[in-house]
Design an enzyme around this catalytic site. Structure first.
Site, PDB file in Angstrom:
ATOM      1  N   GLY A  54      28.323  33.287  15.394  1.00 44.17           N
ATOM      2  CA  GLY A  54      28.809  33.872  14.149  1.00 44.17           C
ATOM      3  C   GLY A  54      27.674  34.521  13.395  1.00 44.17           C
ATOM      4  N   GLY A  55      27.998  35.160  12.291  1.00 44.44           N
ATOM      5  CA  GLY A  55      26.989  35.841  11.493  1.00 44.44           C
ATOM      6  C   GLY A  55      26.571  35.028  10.289  1.00 44.44           C
ATOM      7  N   ASP A  67      15.247  21.197  13.910  1.00 49.94           N
ATOM      8  CA  ASP A  67      15.079  22.581  14.382  1.00 49.94           C
ATOM      9  C   ASP A  67      14.034  23.307  13.545  1.00 49.94           C
ATOM     10  OD1 ASP A  67      15.577  24.725  16.049  1.00 49.94           O
ATOM     11  OD2 ASP A  67      17.294  25.459  14.914  1.00 49.94           O
TER      12      ASP A  67
END
Length: 879
Positions: A237-238, A366
């Site tokens: 997705g964006g 992350d």
């Protein structure tokens, strides 16, 4: 990071390799099951196809794509295959569950992600029957939305007008791409973007009217936000900067989108599941100044959206690109010291943020530069918590940035502390992926960063000391990179031995491991294939294994030929002649003389400039007037395509030696050598002007190719390739303005830090350029020697020999364009004055054209054995 390289990193821990070799280990049963009578199977890369032998497909039309999830893919395949067999409809499918996962992975190509099966109905009646029958049979079965397609009702069927068989044309940038044929007969690129589009001339069957009317674009008015711009895209997705509808004066927000069943990680979790976890984690971290606040959540068009606080600033990787001093020529020590202090403050802010996050019992999971925002005041905020988890319910991240991901033995907070140590090294010497290729690299890079920036011991991680014979061997190899010509023979032999040790003559798809381009472009040619490696070894003066030459000859007889010097068979013919196989080289050239040059791009890589140079070479060594005339015809074709005035690019496209006007100029200069026709010099000047018009002067005063989001100083598509030809042109046609530009480009070739080591887009190419600009002097000796010594930063020993990584630094490479063969040639240019590329130096084509009345016949030995004019036709190839 170019995420296309990820798929080629799965099969082997050291070398890029075809994803098929990894994924085909556990294929679907349908990939090998017996076919019904009258059917044939074709297997090509990741796809297995089946087609009725008596059905002829049209070249293009409306395809049906079927999407699937990991848990229903095999069942959908069995159902659709049975239907296709019963109704005699050609189809293809991804060969294995692993390929279904990678096709839908977070950084898979958004334009093709989700496609599991493709059906090829031959007419509108068959199309309608397939949609009705399979639509009913598959109703309610989930699958990822195929962004490039039109959805059929609410099931996993999608449609797109595209090619059924392979047709090719050149794109605006000169690349050979798949094509569609317009009603006029002209071929145009079959562009597959992440949005549904129909060519304006394509027929639209009546059955699609319903689906077109229900396209999601019709519902955009209901969305409560106005998107101002996209900040990032992935297949999951964006991420968008937006404002609430009616709130134009209010603060912006960030919308993070999650597509169901798409953006899979290595566990198979999709983007929606990860977004839900991220919302929960952010709510647990509410109130921390280093973490954006959650402002809401909504679902639209089946996609989930998380609404977050917008953090003003720039990602750390972008901050780094603006501030890192070693990417500019000759930074003074005060500049380096100022960067060190600012970088240390940022690292302190990151450490403070991690302590706060850990204090809430959360593992970030992350940590890497793209997930850190540097605010205007210098403090750091953390973004993208989709891989975070509570420490007491720790979930190992199933994604991770190369060099930052923790080894499997680390868990909990130790995962973040490992990434923080990696960040401490990255911010001073950003070559982190190399530490995964060579365990000893972390210690060497840490020591190098500490020396270069005069860092206190507390500023750098305590890299584990490897010691032992491996470290001693690596140190010896690094000492050979002294820049002293006396070390060249030993260094050359080590590089050659490392290349030879990687050879796989038992394989038919490639001989030496290199860039993924050997699978997507050409496994035989000069840039990425065997011909380039063997020519590099021969040029450097090292022995070439006759069995490796035999492998190349066998491949030439087996594979179809196509025009092109670096990405085609002209380069193979050139290499064979240089390798002492003139008969086979001429045989291949004869095949190439039958190919149509109409529509061929002007470039050096796979276009007219490379074809012309090859023809000129064989005209010279054979004394063949016809070949020389053919080369002159290529020049006429190039002249017709050049810009009408100097400094005005003829058409949109790329710049540089391989893909821009500089390659055409190189050919025109070589033709000038054999004709003394001054018009050729003018044409070469116009071609160079096209490239120079695509350059800009950077803030540091260097001249580099402008790619929109970055500037490039390299040989392939950057300013170094332009300079190599401009330098020669200026000797023949002096121009003070051109001399200024040349000096600006030379300065762009000087920086101490270069991301990659290769010839086309790395340090080896800059070494070759600087040596070329010396014209037999040693005026750039100190810079060249520093470049050679800095190659030690990239060196990764392989079986005790010198070796180098390919592009993106994720795997080793041996090819000419990106790997050890190219480094060998760049070093050979500086230390032994050998050519780094074919036709690099002038003077080789004097008096090529035979005088009138001279014998135009060839003077090379005839071919020793006939070579097939074409490769065996495939049983059936469709896309």
């Amino acid at each position: 990071m170019d995420m296309r390289y990820e798929a080629y990193s799965y099969a082997d821990k050291l070398f890029y390799d075809s994803p098929v070799r990894w994924a085909a280990l556990d294929e679907f049963a349908a990939a090998t099951a017996p076919l019904p009578p009258g059917w044939a199977r074709s297997t090509r890369e990741v796809w297995t196809g089946a087609h009725p032998v008596d059905v002829r497909l049209p070249d293009q039309g409306w395809k049906i794509h079927v999407s699937a999830c990991l848990d229903n893919a095999e069942q959908i395949l069995e159902l659709v295959a049975a239907y296709c067999f019963e109704n005699r409809i050609a189809f293809k499918f991804l060969r294995s569950p692993a390929l279904v996962q990678t096709q839908n992975a977070k950084y898979a190509a958004r334009g093709s992600s989700g496609k599991f099966l493709t059906l090829y109905p031959v007419d509108d009646r068959e199309l309608e029957r397939c949609l009705e029958d399979l639509g009913a049979a598959l109703e309610g079965r989930p699958g990822p939305y195929i962004l490039s397609d039109l959805r059929w009702r609410q099931g996993p069927l999608y449609l797109r007008y595209g090619g059924f068989t392979e047709q090719f044309c050149r794109s605006e940038t000169g690349e050979l791409v798949l094509a569609l044929r317009e009603p006029s007969g002209r071929l145009r690129p079959d562009v597959r973007r992440a949005v549904f589009e129909v060519p304006e001339w394509a027929p639209v069957p009546a059955v699609l009217a319903e689906a077109l009317a229900q396209a999601p674009a019709a519902t955009t008015d209901a969305f409560p936000f106005t998107v101002e711009r996209a900040l990032h895209f992935s297949n999951g997705g964006g991420i968008y900067l937006a404002r609430p509808v009616g709130g134009a004066d209010g603060p912006p927000v960030v919308l993070k989108e999650a597509r169901p069943h798409a953006g899979l990680d290595q566990r198979g979790d999709d983007a929606v599941l990860r977004l839900a976890r991220e919302r929960d984690i952010l709510q647990r971290l509410a109130g921390l100044p280093q973490v954006p606040a959650v402002l809401g959540h909504l679902t639209a068009w089946e996609h989930d959206f998380l609404v977050q606080e917008y953090v003003e600033g720039e990602p750390l990787n972008r901050w780094f690109g603006r501030h890192y001093p070693l990417i500019h020529p000759d930074p003074d020590e005060a500049t380096a010291a100022a960067y060190r202090e600012e970088a240390l403050r940022i690292l302190d802010s990151v450490a403070e943020g991690l302590r706060a996050i850990h204090g809430r019992g959360i593992v970030f999971g992350d940590l890497h530069p793209r997930n850190l925002i540097v605010r205007p005041d210098g403090t750091v905020a953390f973004i993208d918590f989709e891989l975070a988890s509570p420490v007491d319910a720790f979930v190992r991240p199933a994604l991770g940035a190369a060099g930052f991901a923790a080894p499997p033995e680390l868990t909990g907070f130790a995962v973040d502390l490992h990434a923080l140590d990696a960040l401490r090294l990255w911010i001073f010497l950003p070559l982190l992926p190399l530490t995964a290729l060579d365990p000893g690299k972390a210690e060497a890079l840490t020591a190098a960063a500490g020396r270069r920036f005069a860092l206190p011991p507390s500023a750098l991680p305590a890299a584990p000391a490897t010691g032992g014979p491996a470290a001693a061997a690596a140190g010896q190899l690094e000492r050979l990179l002294s820049g002293d010509p006396a070390d060249w023979p030993q260094l050359r032999d080590s590089l050659a031995a490392g290349i030879a040790a990687t050879a796989t003559p038992d394989r038919t798809d490639r001989l030496f491991p290199g860039d993924p381009g050997q699978f997507t472009h050409d496994g035989l040619g000069l840039a990425y294939g065997a011909a380039g490696v063997l020519w590099a070894l021969q040029t450097a003066g090292t022995p070439v294994d006759p069995e490796h030459v035999r492998w190349l000859l066998d491949a030439v007889a087996r594979e179809p030929c196509r025009p092109g010097l670096y990405l085609g068979s002209h380069g193979v013919a050139y290499a064979l002649e240089r390798l002492g196989r003139p008969g086979e080289a001429l045989n291949l050239l004869d095949r190439l003389l039958k190919t149509d040059l109409d529509g061929l791009a002007p470039d050096l890589a796979g276009g007219l400039a490379g074809v012309g140079l090859t023809l000129l070479h064989f005209a010279h060594i054979c004394g063949d007037r016809d070949l020389h005339a053919a080369a002159a015809d290529v020049a006429d074709r190039l002249a017709a395509g050049l810009g009408p005035t100097a400094g005005a690019p003829a058409a949109p496209g790329r710049a540089g030696l391989l893909h821009g006007g500089s390659g055409a100029a190189l050919f025109l200069l070589r033709l000038y050598e054999s004709t003394a026709d001054r018009d050729l010099l003018d044409l070469a000047g116009r071609a160079l002007s096209d490239d120079l018009a695509r350059c800009l002067v950077a803030e540091d005063g260097t001249l580099q190719v402008d790619e929109g989001t970055r500037v490039l100083p390299y040989l392939e598509s950057g300013s170094a390739g332009i300079a190599a030809v401009l330098h020669e042109h200026l000797r023949l046609q002096p121009d003070p303005a051109g001399e200024v530009r040349l000096e600006q480009i030379r300065r762009a070739a000087e920086p101490e830090f270069i991301v990659q080591s290769g010839l086309f887009n790395g340090r080896a190419g800059l070494i070759a350029l600087l040596h070329r600009l010396q014209d037999g002097t040693d005026q750039h000796r100190d810079v060249i020697r520093r470049h050679i010594r800095r190659l030690a930063w990239h060196l990764v020993p392989y079986q005790g020999h010198a070796a180098f990584p390919g592009e993106q630094l994720l795997r080793l490479s041996t090819d000419l364009a990106t790997g050890s063969a190219g480094v060998l040639l760049g070093l050979g240019a500086a230390l032994a004055d050998t050519p780094p590329l074919p036709f690099w130096t002038p003077g080789g084509f004097a008096a090529t054209a035979p005088a009138p009345g001279a014998d135009p016949g060839r003077r090379l030995p005839p071919p020793s054995a006939p070579t097939p004019a074409t490769a065996p036709a495939a049983a059936h190839e469709f896309r």
